[in-house]
Design a protein around this motif. Structure first.
Motif, PDB file in Angstrom:
ATOM      1  N   ILE A 133       0.843  -1.197   0.000  1.00 56.60           N
ATOM      2  CA  ILE A 133       0.000   0.000   0.000  1.00 56.60           C
ATOM      3  C   ILE A 133       0.880   1.249   0.000  1.00 56.60           C
ATOM      4  N   ARG A 134       0.514   2.214  -0.829  1.00 56.48           N
ATOM      5  CA  ARG A 134       1.294   3.456  -0.937  1.00 56.48           C
ATOM      6  C   ARG A 134       0.344   4.646  -0.783  1.00 56.48           C
ATOM      7  N   ASN A 135       0.927   5.815  -0.576  1.00 56.47           N
ATOM      8  CA  ASN A 135       0.127   7.023  -0.446  1.00 56.47           C
ATOM      9  C   ASN A 135      -0.741   7.286  -1.673  1.00 56.47           C
ATOM     10  N   ASN A 136      -1.898   7.919  -1.469  1.00 58.41           N
ATOM     11  CA  ASN A 136      -2.779   8.357  -2.542  1.00 58.41           C
ATOM     12  C   ASN A 136      -3.503   7.246  -3.294  1.00 58.41           C
ATOM     13  N   MET A 137      -3.397   6.009  -2.824  1.00 56.07           N
ATOM     14  CA  MET A 137      -4.153   4.958  -3.510  1.00 56.07           C
ATOM     15  C   MET A 137      -5.641   5.105  -3.173  1.00 56.07           C
ATOM     16  N   ALA A 138      -6.483   4.663  -4.092  1.00 55.84           N
ATOM     17  CA  ALA A 138      -7.929   4.757  -3.881  1.00 55.84           C
ATOM     18  C   ALA A 138      -8.407   3.621  -2.987  1.00 55.84           C
ATOM     19  N   VAL A 139      -9.413   3.901  -2.146  1.00 57.16           N
ATOM     20  CA  VAL A 139      -9.997   2.870  -1.295  1.00 57.16           C
ATOM     21  C   VAL A 139     -11.495   2.778  -1.602  1.00 57.16           C
ATOM     22  N   VAL A 140     -11.969   1.560  -1.900  1.00 54.51           N
ATOM     23  CA  VAL A 140     -13.393   1.381  -2.187  1.00 54.51           C
ATOM     24  C   VAL A 140     -13.935   0.219  -1.364  1.00 54.51           C
ATOM     25  N   SER A 141     -15.246   0.210  -1.160  1.00 53.22           N
ATOM     26  CA  SER A 141     -15.897  -0.915  -0.491  1.00 53.22           C
ATOM     27  C   SER A 141     -16.771  -1.589  -1.537  1.00 53.22           C
ATOM     28  N   PRO A 142     -17.336  -2.757  -1.210  1.00 51.79           N
ATOM     29  CA  PRO A 142     -18.230  -3.391  -2.183  1.00 51.79           C
ATOM     30  C   PRO A 142     -19.388  -2.484  -2.596  1.00 51.79           C
ATOM     31  N   ASN A 143     -19.770  -1.547  -1.730  1.00 50.42           N
ATOM     32  CA  ASN A 143     -20.906  -0.671  -2.037  1.00 50.42           C
ATOM     33  C   ASN A 143     -20.539   0.616  -2.740  1.00 50.42           C
ATOM     34  N   GLY A 144     -19.256   0.955  -2.770  1.00 47.26           N
ATOM     35  CA  GLY A 144     -18.888   2.209  -3.410  1.00 47.26           C
ATOM     36  C   GLY A 144     -17.586   2.759  -2.843  1.00 47.26           C
ATOM     37  N   ILE A 145     -17.362   4.020  -3.217  1.00 45.43           N
ATOM     38  CA  ILE A 145     -16.089   4.649  -2.916  1.00 45.43           C
ATOM     39  C   ILE A 145     -15.956   4.973  -1.419  1.00 45.43           C
ATOM     40  N   VAL A 146     -14.746   4.911  -0.871  1.00 46.98           N
ATOM     41  CA  VAL A 146     -14.524   5.128   0.554  1.00 46.98           C
ATOM     42  C   VAL A 146     -13.578   6.298   0.846  1.00 46.98           C
ATOM     43  N   SER A 215      -9.156  11.131 -12.512  1.00 42.02           N
ATOM     44  CA  SER A 215      -8.038  11.139 -11.568  1.00 42.02           C
ATOM     45  C   SER A 215      -7.163   9.923 -11.852  1.00 42.02           C
ATOM     46  N   LEU A 216      -5.936   9.991 -11.368  1.00 41.86           N
ATOM     47  CA  LEU A 216      -5.017   8.891 -11.650  1.00 41.86           C
ATOM     48  C   LEU A 216      -5.255   7.706 -10.726  1.00 41.86           C
ATOM     49  N   ASP A 217      -6.051   7.906  -9.682  1.00 44.71           N
ATOM     50  CA  ASP A 217      -6.150   6.875  -8.662  1.00 44.71           C
ATOM     51  C   ASP A 217      -7.437   6.054  -8.733  1.00 44.71           C
ATOM     52  N   PHE A 218      -8.534   6.697  -9.119  1.00 47.09           N
ATOM     53  CA  PHE A 218      -9.798   5.962  -9.140  1.00 47.09           C
ATOM     54  C   PHE A 218     -10.114   5.471 -10.551  1.00 47.09           C
ATOM     55  N   PRO A 219     -10.432   4.183 -10.694  1.00 46.40           N
ATOM     56  CA  PRO A 219     -10.906   3.707 -11.993  1.00 46.40           C
ATOM     57  C   PRO A 219     -12.256   4.355 -12.312  1.00 46.40           C
ATOM     58  N   GLU A 220     -12.620   4.356 -13.558  1.00 47.98           N
ATOM     59  CA  GLU A 220     -13.896   4.949 -13.947  1.00 47.98           C
ATOM     60  C   GLU A 220     -15.052   4.057 -13.504  1.00 47.98           C
ATOM     61  N   GLY A 221     -16.165   4.692 -13.154  1.00 50.00           N
ATOM     62  CA  GLY A 221     -17.404   3.944 -12.971  1.00 50.00           C
ATOM     63  C   GLY A 221     -17.627   3.329 -11.606  1.00 50.00           C
ATOM     64  N   ILE A 222     -16.875   3.742 -10.604  1.00 50.88           N
ATOM     65  CA  ILE A 222     -17.148   3.235  -9.258  1.00 50.88           C
ATOM     66  C   ILE A 222     -18.282   4.049  -8.661  1.00 50.88           C
ATOM     67  N   MET A 223     -19.228   3.334  -8.061  1.00 47.46           N
ATOM     68  CA  MET A 223     -20.416   3.968  -7.501  1.00 47.46           C
ATOM     69  C   MET A 223     -20.050   4.959  -6.382  1.00 47.46           C
ATOM     70  N   LYS A 259      -4.666  -0.232  -6.775  1.00 51.30           N
ATOM     71  CA  LYS A 259      -3.350   0.192  -7.228  1.00 51.30           C
ATOM     72  C   LYS A 259      -3.413   0.393  -8.739  1.00 51.30           C
ATOM     73  N   ASN A 260      -3.071   1.602  -9.191  1.00 48.59           N
ATOM     74  CA  ASN A 260      -3.046   1.892 -10.623  1.00 48.59           C
ATOM     75  C   ASN A 260      -1.664   1.564 -11.167  1.00 48.59           C
ATOM     76  N   LEU A 261      -1.595   0.505 -11.992  1.00 50.87           N
ATOM     77  CA  LEU A 261      -0.276   0.034 -12.439  1.00 50.87           C
ATOM     78  C   LEU A 261       0.369   0.991 -13.436  1.00 50.87           C
ATOM     79  N   PHE A 262      -0.429   1.859 -14.028  1.00 51.99           N
ATOM     80  CA  PHE A 262       0.120   2.803 -15.026  1.00 51.99           C
ATOM     81  C   PHE A 262       0.368   4.192 -14.451  1.00 51.99           C
ATOM     82  N   LYS A 263       0.217   4.311 -13.116  1.00 52.01           N
ATOM     83  CA  LYS A 263       0.228   5.644 -12.550  1.00 52.01           C
ATOM     84  C   LYS A 263       1.514   6.416 -12.846  1.00 52.01           C
ATOM     85  N   ASP A 264       2.672   5.733 -12.707  1.00 53.17           N
ATOM     86  CA  ASP A 264       3.948   6.419 -12.939  1.00 53.17           C
ATOM     87  C   ASP A 264       4.016   6.980 -14.351  1.00 53.17           C
TER      88      ASP A 264
END
Lengths: 275, 169
Positions: A133-146, A215-223, A259-264
């Protein structure tokens, strides 16, 4: 000198009070660094262990609820895989292996401390640097963004929750892709605000709001949630929109860190534009 | 004498744990959070030396800070509250003098006295804490209501605690 000493001794209660308050304010100031990101230290490893022990005991009480959430998520994922779709056309497209490349990796984690009652809320996860886990990574739950990871120690990490005054997340309406920003104005932990939606966009209560993927951290389409109510003050160019979060922040237990593998690569491109 | 030290140290540990593991999970209506650990500062014996009063208040705030990721805020509020404790004690008159061996509680000094005493100090503590937490006067009244409602619940828990643990004999 002697008089100074006598003076200090006479009012030592006041000076001790002053000294302790100064120490406290130095602690506060050290914690308020850039972008509200905090550096976890050894002390946090200690408190992390306490919460972990507490969680090991009370984990069992939530098993039923967690099973339900996971089963629902499984059902949703099953509906998305290839076997669930019926082919209506024979014009098959040749899918080259290199067309799709994995961009987001999910790391599961458990929340070991959480708050919803403050103006700026954080939570702590039971995984940290050693688990990827690194700084600025996105956190989501099964129900949506956290939220967003804001501090990492060896085995624990702290997450800036969506319930934070400084959080800004790029969002869009699912039905017409109009994009705006999610913020939290305090108060009810079930409600957030969607800002920057221009007044010519047609919206209705109940419309779904999802992440935009800008944003570079959140994938598209998360509730994120659904529109609870909206109003347009005369003369304003933007709506005032309240949304109901799809995540119940008071009942969070297990989450995924993305984790966004293309972030760098994306970051480099972005920086080269600014030069 | 030793008995008093052990009792207070025990109360310190129990209240920190209660605060971080139980009371921090209580959120009435989402934003009202009682801070019951201040009971430690309220219940310190009258003959506590002033320096010990300040230092022990700082440490209980500091420990709660460690667990709630609010570095320094609880410590600042607790020291502030402890600083005003002697003045509040002088201000509120009691039917009985503060004799040696008496402890500030409902059992020794009655409900009215204890209620006024706790009300003033809890309000001081919560005001400092909640405004430090948001660190702005921007949403002044929103924070103000949080202070008021949280104080009510803190007081409620402290008084319930008094009746559970220090029954009149």
């Amino acid at each position: 000198m002697r008089q100074l000493f006598v003076f200090l001794l006479k009012y030592y209660f006041f000076f001790l009070f002053l000294l302790l308050e100064i120490i406290a304010f130095i602690l506060i100031a050290n914690n308020f660094n850039y972008q509200g990101a905090r550096v976890l230290n050894t002390a946090n490893e200690l408190t992390g262990k306490t919460y972990q022990t507490y969680n090991n005991i009370f984990d069992y009480f939530n098993l039923k609820e967690n099973n339900k959430i996971l089963a629902e998520e499984n059902a949703r994922l099953h509906a998305m895989i290839e076997q669930s779709y019926v082919k209506f056309s024979n014009n098959e497209i040749f899918v080259n292996d290199t067309t799709y490349k994995l961009q987001y990796k999910y790391i599961d984690a458990k929340i070991i401390s959480n708050s919803t009652g403050k103006r700026n809320n954080y939570m702590m996860l039971n995984k940290g640097f050693n688990q990827g886990i690194r700084n600025n990574m996105a956190v989501v739950s099964p129900n949506g963004i956290v939220g967003i990871v804001s501090g990492v120690s060896a085995n624990f990490s702290s997450v800036m929750s969506l319930l934070h005054s400084e959080i800004k997340i790029s969002a869009k309406l699912k039905k017409n892709n109009a994009s705006g920003t999610i913020a939290w104005e305090g108060g009810d932990y079930k409600r957030g605000a969607l800002i920057d939606i221009p007044s010519h966009i047609k919206i209705r209560t109940g419309d779904t709001v999802i992440t935009s993927g800008f944003s570079l951290d959140f994938p598209e389409g998360i509730m994120i949630g659904t529109i609870a109510n909206y109003k347009l003050n005369p003369g304003d160019n933007f709506f005032k929109i309240k949304i109901n979060y799809s995540t119940d922040f008071n009942k969070l237990d297990y989450v995924y860190v993305i984790k966004n593998l293309f972030k760098d690569e994306q970051l480099k491109l972005k920086e080269s534009q600014h030069e | 004498m030793n008995n008093i030290y052990i009792k207070n140290i025990l109360r310190f540990v129990v209240l920190v744990l209660l605060q971080v593991l139980v009371f921090n999970n209580i959120h009435f209506r989402g934003y009202i959070n009682p801070y019951v650990y201040v009971m430690f500062i309220l219940l310190l014996p009258f003959e506590t030396p002033p320096w010990l009063l300040l230092i022990s208040s700082f440490s209980i705030g500091f420990f709660v800070d460690l667990y709630t990721d609010t570095m320094g805020m609880h410590a600042a509020a607790s020291v502030f509250m402890a600083f005003f404790r002697p003045s509040v004690l002088r201000m509120i008159s009691s039917t009985r003098d503060y004799e040696l061996g008496l402890s500030p509680g409902i059992k020794d000094l009655g409900f009215n006295w204890f209620f006024n005493y706790s009300l003033i100090l809890v309000l001081i503590h919560h005001t400092v804490y909640f405004y430090l937490e948001v660190f702005t006067f921007h949403e002044f009244f929103y924070t103000f209501w949080r202070v008021i409602f949280s104080s009510i619940f803190t007081l409620l828990f402290i008084i319930i605690g008094q009746y559970i643990f220090y029954k009149k004999k």
